[in-house]
Motif scaffolding. Structure first.
Motif, mmCIF file in Angstrom:
data_model
loop_
_atom_site.group_PDB
_atom_site.id
_atom_site.type_symbol
_atom_site.label_atom_id
_atom_site.label_comp_id
_atom_site.label_asym_id
_atom_site.label_seq_id
_atom_site.Cartn_x
_atom_site.Cartn_y
_atom_site.Cartn_z
ATOM 1 N N ARG A 167 -3.362 -3.114 5.793
ATOM 2 C CA ARG A 167 -2.192 -3.614 5.057
ATOM 3 C C ARG A 167 -2.490 -3.725 3.568
ATOM 4 O O ARG A 167 -1.660 -3.385 2.730
ATOM 5 C CB ARG A 167 -1.767 -4.983 5.614
ATOM 6 C CG ARG A 167 -0.963 -4.894 6.891
ATOM 7 C CD ARG A 167 -0.274 -6.214 7.173
ATOM 8 N NE ARG A 167 -1.215 -7.276 7.519
ATOM 9 C CZ ARG A 167 -1.632 -7.521 8.750
ATOM 10 N NH1 ARG A 167 -1.179 -6.804 9.758
ATOM 11 N NH2 ARG A 167 -2.483 -8.496 8.993
ATOM 12 N N LYS A 168 -3.704 -4.212 3.257
ATOM 13 C CA LYS A 168 -4.101 -4.300 1.845
ATOM 14 C C LYS A 168 -4.094 -2.914 1.215
ATOM 15 O O LYS A 168 -3.654 -2.732 0.090
ATOM 16 C CB LYS A 168 -5.511 -4.889 1.721
ATOM 17 C CG LYS A 168 -5.604 -6.370 1.984
ATOM 18 C CD LYS A 168 -7.050 -6.801 1.789
ATOM 19 C CE LYS A 168 -7.284 -8.212 2.287
ATOM 20 N NZ LYS A 168 -8.731 -8.543 2.295
ATOM 21 N N ARG A 169 -4.605 -1.956 1.966
ATOM 22 C CA ARG A 169 -4.690 -0.600 1.431
ATOM 23 C C ARG A 169 -3.296 -0.031 1.170
ATOM 24 O O ARG A 169 -3.064 0.635 0.161
ATOM 25 C CB ARG A 169 -5.430 0.290 2.431
ATOM 26 C CG ARG A 169 -5.668 1.682 1.906
ATOM 27 C CD ARG A 169 -6.063 2.621 2.989
ATOM 28 N NE ARG A 169 -7.372 2.315 3.556
ATOM 29 C CZ ARG A 169 -7.914 3.034 4.529
ATOM 30 N NH1 ARG A 169 -7.259 4.057 5.047
ATOM 31 N NH2 ARG A 169 -9.099 2.726 5.002
ATOM 32 N N LYS A 170 -2.382 -0.309 2.087
ATOM 33 C CA LYS A 170 -1.017 0.204 1.892
ATOM 34 C C LYS A 170 -0.389 -0.386 0.640
ATOM 35 O O LYS A 170 0.338 0.295 -0.070
ATOM 36 C CB LYS A 170 -0.170 -0.121 3.123
ATOM 37 C CG LYS A 170 -0.405 0.845 4.261
ATOM 38 C CD LYS A 170 0.469 0.526 5.453
ATOM 39 C CE LYS A 170 0.178 1.498 6.586
ATOM 40 N NZ LYS A 170 0.895 1.153 7.818
ATOM 41 N N ARG A 171 -0.682 -1.677 0.404
ATOM 42 C CA ARG A 171 -0.151 -2.288 -0.816
ATOM 43 C C ARG A 171 -0.748 -1.620 -2.052
ATOM 44 O O ARG A 171 -0.064 -1.382 -3.031
ATOM 45 C CB ARG A 171 -0.447 -3.789 -0.832
ATOM 46 C CG ARG A 171 0.493 -4.592 0.041
ATOM 47 C CD ARG A 171 0.439 -6.059 -0.362
ATOM 48 N NE ARG A 171 -0.838 -6.674 -0.070
ATOM 49 C CZ ARG A 171 -1.144 -7.242 1.099
ATOM 50 N NH1 ARG A 171 -0.261 -7.261 2.070
ATOM 51 N NH2 ARG A 171 -2.327 -7.787 1.302
ATOM 52 N N ARG A 172 -2.063 -1.329 -1.954
ATOM 53 C CA ARG A 172 -2.721 -0.675 -3.092
ATOM 54 C C ARG A 172 -2.153 0.725 -3.320
ATOM 55 O O ARG A 172 -1.990 1.173 -4.435
ATOM 56 C CB ARG A 172 -4.228 -0.595 -2.851
ATOM 57 C CG ARG A 172 -4.955 -1.917 -3.027
ATOM 58 C CD ARG A 172 -6.460 -1.692 -3.148
ATOM 59 N NE ARG A 172 -7.051 -1.153 -1.942
ATOM 60 C CZ ARG A 172 -7.613 -1.898 -0.988
ATOM 61 N NH1 ARG A 172 -7.626 -3.200 -1.094
ATOM 62 N NH2 ARG A 172 -8.144 -1.345 0.072
ATOM 63 N N LEU B 21 0.723 1.782 -2.935
ATOM 64 C CA LEU B 21 2.016 1.766 -3.604
ATOM 65 C C LEU B 21 1.861 2.047 -5.087
ATOM 66 O O LEU B 21 2.763 2.551 -5.743
ATOM 67 C CB LEU B 21 2.695 0.404 -3.415
ATOM 68 C CG LEU B 21 3.245 0.113 -2.032
ATOM 69 C CD1 LEU B 21 3.760 -1.323 -1.961
ATOM 70 C CD2 LEU B 21 4.370 1.078 -1.674
#
Lengths: 202, 195
Positions: free
Chosen positions: B95-100, B102
């Motif tokens: 999830r953190k990676r997906k935010r990054r 973006l």
């Protein structure tokens, strides 16, 4: 044209060997009749084998060393955080302790209610009521600032006088105010009576 | 705190090791780390497809085990517990990676180009071990949604039983079997030219 039945939901169970004998026979018959589906199952088997044979990722040589270091650091930080929590609570805890101490001291030093109203036990000086003199113990007169309750007309009488009416109480009230240093005599006792309570015991 | 080394001939179970660790035997924790670090890394790596992040997640998993050792109760297998921790941490990392991502979308095109394989002539048996190499499989695993990805990794890469997977991801057994089947069919659809 009749569409053949979809057995794809059974393919994984076939590969994993989880089908019952009956299910397996039905599915194998279906696959014999449908070469495309048979090839699909073979591809699924190849895929599973490929997944099982993926090369394991080699872990770093210093993995355990780093982990031990992190655990040691966490232990130290844990101790430090306990100390810091205690330090952070030192000031509020001191404040609470001081407040409690002050409360205890004042609660012991404060005189009791009997001590404050000890003068009530002293008799009120004689009051002239319509030419007659009578003494009413001050302890039997209670004031409040809410309302005035006249004594019940049919109350039990143990004394020697008749039940005082409001007028009598008004006079007594005035007398009480007149003889008490701590209270100021009201300018209009009649009005004040509405906010005073006088109780008599006979 | 010094622990007592187990008898090498009688290998202690995971549950025995964690029980000893709960009683203060730190050597038992070392054995747990030794036993699980490699398989957890494989699991998390296939999940994240990033070795560095995977190793961090595995480190964090063992730290959680260390901190929360008394939270483990022997109503479940230890492996279920530790895989649950690792899976949760891996999902959080994802999830953190997906935010990054973006904020950095430039990598997407390059990743696609890395695995271009143009070959119409192939022998399935031959290509299973050659052309269909790990990167292609990994790329397609990455494209699966998280719920399919975790079951296919736990089942086909880690080789866990369906029942244990159901406990790890806390879904009914039937759901796990269905997800594994659908994940396999999706991968087969995407990779059939290499199979």
């Amino acid at each position: 044209m009749q569409k053949s039945r979809d057995y794809s939901h059974l393919y994984s169970r076939l590969i994993d060997g989880e089908l019952s004998i009956d299910e397996r026979q039905i599915l194998e018959k279906h696959l014999e009749e449908n070469a495309q589906e048979k090839q699909r199952v073979e591809q699924l088997k190849s895929l599973r084998n490929a997944m099982q044979n993926l090369q394991p990722v080699k872990i770093s040589d210093d993995f355990s060393t780093i982990l031990r270091a992190r655990i040691q650091m966490e232990k130290k930080v844990g101790r430090l955080s306990l100390v810091s929590v205690l330090q952070a609570w030192r000031v509020p805890a001191f404040g609470v302790a001081t407040a409690v101490a002050i409360f205890i001291v004042f609660s012991f030093l404060q005189p009791s209610r009997n001590q404050i109203f000890s003068s009530d036990s002293q008799p009120v000086p004689a009051i002239e009521l319509g030419g007659a003199m009578q003494r009413i113990p001050a302890a039997n007169i209670h004031y409040s600032l809410d309302h005035f309750d006249a004594p019940p007309a049919s109350g039990r009488r143990t004394g020697m006088q008749k039940t005082p009416n409001i007028e009598t109480a008004e006079k007594m009230h005035t007398a009480k105010f007149a003889t008490t240093d701590s209270l100021t005599k009201p300018e209009n006792p009649a009005v004040k009576l509405n906010t005073a309570q006088v109780q008599f015991t006979y | 705190m010094q622990g007592q080394k187990p008898d090498q001939g009688n290998k202690p179970s995971d549950e025995e090791l964690i029980a000893r660790f709960q009683q203060g035997d730190s050597y038992a924790f070392d054995l747990i780390v030794k036993r699980y670090k490699q398989q957890l890394l494989n699991f998390v790596f296939r999940f994240l497809n990033n070795r560095e992040q995977a190793e961090d997640v595995v480190q964090e998993t063992f730290l959680r085990v260390y901190r929360k050792r008394h939270a483990y109760k022997q109503v479940a297998k230890f492996s279920t517990w530790i895989y649950t921790i690792a899976g949760n941490l891996a999902r959080t990392e994802l999830r953190k990676r997906k935010r990054r991502q973006l904020f950095s979308l430039s990598d997407i095109g390059m990743e696609e180009k890395d695995y271009e394989i143009a070959s119409d002539e192939y022998n399935p048996e031959k290509y299973t071990n050659t052309v269909m190499h790990e990167k292609i499989i990994q790329r397609e695993i990455d494209k699966l949604s998280v719920k399919f990805r975790e079951v296919i990794i736990l089942r086909d890469v880690q080789g866990l039983a369906y029942e244990e997977i159901a406990e790890i991801i806390n879904v009914p057994l039937g759901t796990v079997k269905s997800r594994v089947n659908r994940a396999r069919l999706r991968l087969q659809e995407k990779l059939r030219q290499y199979l």
